[in-house]
Design a protein around this motif. Structure first.
Motif, mmCIF file in Angstrom:
data_model
loop_
_atom_site.group_PDB
_atom_site.id
_atom_site.type_symbol
_atom_site.label_atom_id
_atom_site.label_comp_id
_atom_site.label_asym_id
_atom_site.label_seq_id
_atom_site.Cartn_x
_atom_site.Cartn_y
_atom_site.Cartn_z
ATOM 1 N N UNK A 250 0.819 -1.221 0.000
ATOM 2 C CA UNK A 250 0.000 0.000 0.000
ATOM 3 C C UNK A 250 0.848 1.265 0.000
ATOM 4 N N UNK A 251 1.982 1.207 -0.680
ATOM 5 C CA UNK A 251 2.800 2.401 -0.843
ATOM 6 C C UNK A 251 2.088 3.389 -1.763
ATOM 7 N N UNK A 252 2.321 4.672 -1.479
ATOM 8 C CA UNK A 252 1.802 5.734 -2.324
ATOM 9 C C UNK A 252 2.949 6.667 -2.695
ATOM 10 N N UNK A 253 2.945 7.131 -3.945
ATOM 11 C CA UNK A 253 3.996 8.043 -4.352
ATOM 12 C C UNK A 253 3.885 8.419 -5.808
ATOM 13 N N UNK A 254 4.625 9.448 -6.199
ATOM 14 C CA UNK A 254 4.610 9.949 -7.569
ATOM 15 C C UNK A 254 6.038 10.286 -7.976
ATOM 16 N N UNK A 255 6.403 9.888 -9.199
ATOM 17 C CA UNK A 255 7.658 10.310 -9.799
ATOM 18 C C UNK A 255 7.372 11.541 -10.645
ATOM 19 N N UNK A 256 8.073 12.637 -10.362
ATOM 20 C CA UNK A 256 7.869 13.896 -11.080
ATOM 21 C C UNK A 256 9.006 14.090 -12.082
ATOM 22 N N UNK B 136 0.817 17.452 -2.814
ATOM 23 C CA UNK B 136 -0.277 17.759 -1.888
ATOM 24 C C UNK B 136 -1.493 18.286 -2.632
ATOM 25 N N UNK B 137 -1.284 19.103 -3.669
ATOM 26 C CA UNK B 137 -2.404 19.694 -4.402
ATOM 27 C C UNK B 137 -3.203 18.671 -5.202
ATOM 28 N N UNK B 138 -2.629 17.501 -5.449
ATOM 29 C CA UNK B 138 -3.354 16.470 -6.191
ATOM 30 C C UNK B 138 -4.504 15.869 -5.392
ATOM 31 N N UNK B 139 -4.493 16.099 -4.079
ATOM 32 C CA UNK B 139 -5.524 15.507 -3.227
ATOM 33 C C UNK B 139 -5.180 14.075 -2.868
ATOM 34 N N UNK B 140 -6.206 13.305 -2.558
ATOM 35 C CA UNK B 140 -6.018 11.907 -2.148
ATOM 36 C C UNK B 140 -5.037 11.812 -0.987
ATOM 37 N N UNK B 141 -5.260 12.665 0.012
ATOM 38 C CA UNK B 141 -4.359 12.703 1.173
ATOM 39 C C UNK B 141 -4.988 12.056 2.410
ATOM 40 N N UNK B 142 -6.006 11.217 2.196
ATOM 41 C CA UNK B 142 -6.617 10.543 3.333
ATOM 42 C C UNK B 142 -5.579 9.689 4.055
ATOM 43 N N UNK B 143 -5.520 9.846 5.359
ATOM 44 C CA UNK B 143 -4.635 9.035 6.188
ATOM 45 C C UNK B 143 -3.157 9.303 5.930
ATOM 46 N N UNK B 144 -2.826 10.422 5.308
ATOM 47 C CA UNK B 144 -1.430 10.775 5.058
ATOM 48 C C UNK B 144 -0.860 11.471 6.292
ATOM 49 N N UNK B 145 0.311 11.024 6.716
ATOM 50 C CA UNK B 145 0.989 11.622 7.864
ATOM 51 C C UNK B 145 2.309 12.279 7.483
#
Length: 528
Positions: free
Chosen positions: A148-154, A203-212
């Motif tokens: 359940x990793x989350x991340x983005x390569x920019x 952060x602006x992309x949203x989908x930050x539920x449960x993000x610490x």
């Protein structure tokens, strides 16, 4: 004069005046003590009345509070007493105070089931299209979507993608336009602006539920995610935290800042801090057009927010060239969190390319990530040798007895980022590579590792490199071919205070050794 003295009227008048003055003084002297007596009596009566009233009030309050001392609790807390049981006239004591009333003064403690996990982290990875085909292999080593990793390569522009890589890499996105931001540093590149905005864009992309936490890294950064989670669990994610580490180069830290986290080694920003950063970062960046990179722009905005760097030594920028052996063989007593500049340094294991070497390192990492690269120091008394075990990586044997103070210092098998700088340009203590042929270490690299009966068994084989002749009259380690190390996995190693593990030589023969590594026993030290 004589006429005045013989005047009878004046004599009589003077006599009467002197008599009246003496009488007045006499009467005034008699009235003053009476006035003082009445004043003392009045004050005494007032004090007695006040004291009686106070005593009466104290008895009433004591009866209402079960006889409790009014002044025993000096802190302004609300105390709720338990109701007395039926048929029992005993007043409830202070031991019956409800714990709920104490939460206003005692901060809540984190619960075990509220610990941070990798699912609470969002990774922001800075990458370039030019190097993507090569460096994406580093990301594949640590990226675990099944966890359940989350991340983005920019990226700076689009790259070719393959269907079979969708499950082995994070989502790919193109950074926003930064042409409106000024960049005036002649030595740098304006891509630093887009990289510095990765946390805000994520952060602006949203989908930050449960993000610490937001964790930043480069495309050539390899994270040990289990140890990253261990580090972040030390901190309250509801507070402002900016966590990372410095460069190995003293000159780099002077040119940029000793209060700056280096992005290649990775750094973490708590969610509340990321929100505060996103609101002000674009204006902040406009105020620093002359800065060189993304890291110093980020630190400049942190300075405006008033948030200092919280240093964790397990984030490794590795601003060095050459061989990392000296650094990895004497890792500081802290979890290994990241490795960087993997294209610049030599492969960490011999006779492999860098990606293959890092895959090899994953074998012990999966068995006991908390203990990876942790150094232990012990002695083979029968042979007069000093042993240094960097678990999961390498074992070194030195002729003679060397102190732990010396062995825990990295040997300079690497070069400074500024090639003309000498050893004084490092931001930590180092020791020279041994020049005496008898003191050069015999190095054994990890060749295999497995789990047997809840205990790891790792094997280390001799690196076959030419060794100079030694004329010391003592047992020669040259005949030793393999070393076997036993160690129980210790996932809670970093829940305790920092301390090196201890190692013990269980068996030593002419061609092999058996070593046990574990928590130091009571009274055990690294000494002869």
């Amino acid at each position: 004069m004589k006429a005045g003295q013989n005047n009878p009227e004046k004599f009589i008048w003077d006599s009467m005046r002197s008599t009246s003055v003496v009488g007045a003084a006499s009467s005034q002297g008699k009235a003053l003590p009476k006035l003082m007596v009445w004043l003392i009596l009045f004050v005494s009566a007032t004090y007695v009345v006040y004291a009686l009233k106070l005593v009466s009030t104290s008895h009433t309050a004591a009866a209402a509070c079960g006889g409790e001392d009014l002044f025993s609790n000096r802190h302004p807390q609300t105390v709720r007493l338990a109701e007395p049981s039926a048929g029992n006239d005993t007043i409830a004591t202070a031991a019956a105070v409800s714990s709920e009333t104490l939460t206003t003064t005692t901060p809540p403690q984190p619960q075990l089931n509220d610990r941070t996990g990798v699912e609470h982290i969002v990774f922001g990875i800075a990458a370039s299209a030019k190097l993507w085909d090569k460096r994406k292999e580093y990301i594949k080593l640590w990226w675990k979507p099944e966890n359940r990793m989350r991340g983005i390569v920019w990226l700076d522009k689009a790259v070719k993608t393959y269907r079979n890589e969708t499950q082995t890499l994070p989502e790919l996105r193109i950074s926003g336009d930064t042409s409106q931001f000024a960049y005036k540093n002649k030595q740098g590149h304006r891509s630093a602006i887009r990289i510095s905005r990765i946390v805000s864009e994520t952060l602006r992309l949203g989908n930050t539920d449960n993000v610490r936490w937001f964790v930043m890294g480069d495309d050539d950064t390899v994270f040990v995610t289990d140890n990253l989670v261990r580090i972040l669990n030390k901190y309250d994610h509801n507070q402002y935290y900016y966590i990372g580490s410095l460069s190995e180069s003293h000159l780099q830290n002077i040119y940029f800042s000793y209060g700056m986290a280096y992005g290649g080694g990775g750094f973490a920003i708590s969610y509340p801090l990321a929100k505060a950063l996103e609101k002000m970062q674009d204006k902040c960046i406009q105020r620093y057009p002359g800065l060189y990179g993304s890291d110093d722009r980020m630190q400049a905005c942190m300075a405006e927010l008033g948030v200092p760097l919280t240093k964790e030594l397990g984030f490794h920028q590795y601003d060095v060239y050459g061989n990392l052996f000296g650094l990895l063989g004497a890792h500081p007593v802290t979890p290994l969190v990241s490795l960087h500049h993997l294209d610049v340094v030599e492969p960490i294991f011999p006779n492999m390319n860098q990606v293959a070497a890092l895959k090899h390192l994953k074998i012990p990492m999966d068995l006991d990530s908390a203990g990876l690269m942790q150094q232990s120091i012990c002695y083979d008394r029968s042979n007069g040798w000093t042993l240094s075990v960097s678990w999961g990586f390498a074992v070194q044997i030195f002729r003679g007895v060397l102190s732990p103070r010396e062995i825990e210092m990295p040997s300079r098998t690497f070069l400074n980022w500024y090639r003309r700088a000498d050893y004084t340009a490092y931001a930590f203590n180092t020791r020279p590579v041994m020049r005496n042929p008898c003191q050069k270490p015999f190095v054994f690299y990890m060749s295999s590792a497995k789990l047997e009966n809840n205990e790891t068994v790792s094997e280390y084989t001799r690196a076959r490199v030419p060794h100079p002749v030694c004329k010391w009259k003592m047992t020669d380690p040259d005949q030793v071919e393999r070393i076997e190390v036993y160690k129980k996995p210790d996932p809670h190693l970093w829940d305790r205070s920092p301390r090196r593990n201890c190692c013990r030589v269980l068996k030593s023969t002419k061609k092999s050794m058996v070593i046990d590594v574990g928590v130091c026993r009571d009274g055990e030290i690294s000494g002869t």
